[in-house]
Design a protein around this motif. Structure first.
Motif, PDB file in Angstrom:
ATOM      1  N   ARG A  20       0.881  -1.125  -0.228  1.00  0.00           N
ATOM      2  CA  ARG A  20       0.065  -0.091   0.049  1.00  0.00           C
ATOM      3  C   ARG A  20       0.805   1.231  -0.074  1.00  0.00           C
ATOM      4  N   ALA A  21       0.234   2.404  -0.511  1.00  0.00           N
ATOM      5  CA  ALA A  21       1.203   3.657  -0.688  1.00  0.00           C
ATOM      6  C   ALA A  21       1.607   4.046   0.968  1.00  0.00           C
ATOM      7  N   SER A  22       2.811   4.289   1.152  1.00  0.00           N
ATOM      8  CA  SER A  22       3.206   4.766   2.719  1.00  0.00           C
ATOM      9  C   SER A  22       4.624   5.439   2.493  1.00  0.00           C
ATOM     10  N   THR A  23       4.943   6.164   3.323  1.00  0.00           N
ATOM     11  CA  THR A  23       6.125   6.666   3.432  1.00  0.00           C
ATOM     12  C   THR A  23       6.598   6.592   5.024  1.00  0.00           C
ATOM     13  N   VAL A  24       7.663   5.996   5.039  1.00  0.00           N
ATOM     14  CA  VAL A  24       8.196   5.768   6.362  1.00  0.00           C
ATOM     15  C   VAL A  24       9.245   6.768   6.675  1.00  0.00           C
ATOM     16  N   THR A  25       9.177   7.527   7.654  1.00  0.00           N
ATOM     17  CA  THR A  25      10.289   8.471   8.121  1.00  0.00           C
ATOM     18  C   THR A  25      11.029   8.192   9.435  1.00  0.00           C
ATOM     19  N   LEU A  26      12.225   7.717   9.213  1.00  0.00           N
ATOM     20  CA  LEU A  26      12.969   7.322  10.252  1.00  0.00           C
ATOM     21  C   LEU A  26      14.388   7.739  10.259  1.00  0.00           C
ATOM     22  N   LEU A  27      15.175   7.615  11.175  1.00  0.00           N
ATOM     23  CA  LEU A  27      16.556   7.619  11.214  1.00  0.00           C
ATOM     24  C   LEU A  27      16.964   6.344  10.873  1.00  0.00           C
ATOM     25  N   PRO A  28      18.201   6.146  10.095  1.00  0.00           N
ATOM     26  CA  PRO A  28      19.103   7.032   9.917  1.00  0.00           C
ATOM     27  C   PRO A  28      18.693   7.708   8.395  1.00  0.00           C
ATOM     28  N   HIS A  29      19.514   8.717   8.196  1.00  0.00           N
ATOM     29  CA  HIS A  29      19.253   9.567   6.973  1.00  0.00           C
ATOM     30  C   HIS A  29      20.392   9.304   6.292  1.00  0.00           C
ATOM     31  N   THR A  30      20.383   8.946   4.840  1.00  0.00           N
ATOM     32  CA  THR A  30      21.531   8.651   4.090  1.00  0.00           C
ATOM     33  C   THR A  30      20.894   9.118   2.714  1.00  0.00           C
ATOM     34  N   GLU A  31      21.944  10.047   1.891  1.00  0.00           N
ATOM     35  CA  GLU A  31      21.709  10.366   0.808  1.00  0.00           C
ATOM     36  C   GLU A  31      21.777   9.322  -0.362  1.00  0.00           C
ATOM     37  N   GLU A  32      22.409   8.226  -0.029  1.00  0.00           N
ATOM     38  CA  GLU A  32      22.718   7.232  -1.071  1.00  0.00           C
ATOM     39  C   GLU A  32      21.646   6.082  -0.789  1.00  0.00           C
ATOM     40  N   GLN A  33      21.323   5.455  -1.861  1.00  0.00           N
ATOM     41  CA  GLN A  33      20.248   4.372  -1.784  1.00  0.00           C
ATOM     42  C   GLN A  33      20.894   3.135  -1.007  1.00  0.00           C
ATOM     43  N   PRO A  34      20.164   2.498  -0.290  1.00  0.00           N
ATOM     44  CA  PRO A  34      20.622   1.428   0.445  1.00  0.00           C
ATOM     45  C   PRO A  34      21.422   0.318  -0.194  1.00  0.00           C
ATOM     46  N   ARG A  35      22.260  -0.455   0.193  1.00  0.00           N
ATOM     47  CA  ARG A  35      22.862  -1.414  -0.479  1.00  0.00           C
ATOM     48  C   ARG A  35      21.812  -2.553  -0.983  1.00  0.00           C
ATOM     49  N   PHE A  36      21.171  -2.964   0.059  1.00  0.00           N
ATOM     50  CA  PHE A  36      20.015  -3.629  -0.134  1.00  0.00           C
ATOM     51  C   PHE A  36      18.772  -3.606   0.670  1.00  0.00           C
TER      52      PHE A  36
END
Length: 178
Positions: A20-36
């Motif tokens: 479903r459409a959702s946005t999760v806002t949490l730490l940690p912040h990273t400008e890069e895409q996650p590795r996995f």
């Protein structure tokens, strides 16, 4: 949230194709895409913790060079807590397990989403002492593995609060010393 509770500063974290459409806002912040990254729906029942452990253990074995057992154990405790203390997401009576690996630190972020937008007593749970009297609580394991704990509300695409995500950040290396 009452005025005595404080949540960490929040930043957007990419979601892994939620059903479903959702946005999760949490730490940690990273400008890069996650590795996995990966996401799984779990039935909000007594099987959630064991399913989270099995799913994550299998996925981490193929993707992460950290301690797979630690990650799986924390995922199981987060899922169990979401079922026990949260509310299931509807339709489907579900909670969602979401994981990703940070590219710069190789830390594992494990989040579980449920429909209850509050986390009463977060500070107490996030700062538990290593002195345990009786069986340790589920969130105690995050600190035991030198991880960090955060949470924030989850919003739909219209900005309406639809629940929360509790997230643990587990380091890739841990020497086992308390």
């Amino acid at each position: 949230m009452n005025s005595s509770e404080q949540r960490p500063t929040t930043a957007a974290v990419p979601a892994a194709e939620p059903p479903r459409a959702s946005t999760v806002t949490l730490l940690p912040h990273t400008e890069e895409q996650p590795r996995f990254q990966q996401s799984w729906p779990l039935n909000a029942d007594a099987t959630a913790a064991s399913k989270a452990r099995v799913l994550l253990r299998t996925w981490l074995t193929m993707t992460w060079d950290g301690n797979v057992d630690q990650g799986a154990r924390v995922a199981g405790h987060l899922a169990e807590n979401a079922v026990r203390h949260g509310e299931p997401l509807q339709p489907g009576n579900l909670v969602f397990l979401r994981v990703f690996v940070l590219p710069d630190t190789n830390e594992l972020a494990i989040g579980v989403e449920d429909a209850l937008p509050e986390f009463p007593g977060f500070e107490e749970h996030a700062t538990q002492s290593s002195d345990v009297h009786g069986p340790p609580g589920g969130l105690w394991w995050v600190g035991h593995y030198h991880g960090g704990l955060s949470w924030d509300v989850t919003k739909d695409d219209c900005g309406q609060v639809v629940g929360k995500t509790v997230q643990a950040l587990i380091p890739a290396t841990w020497d086992g010393a308390p």
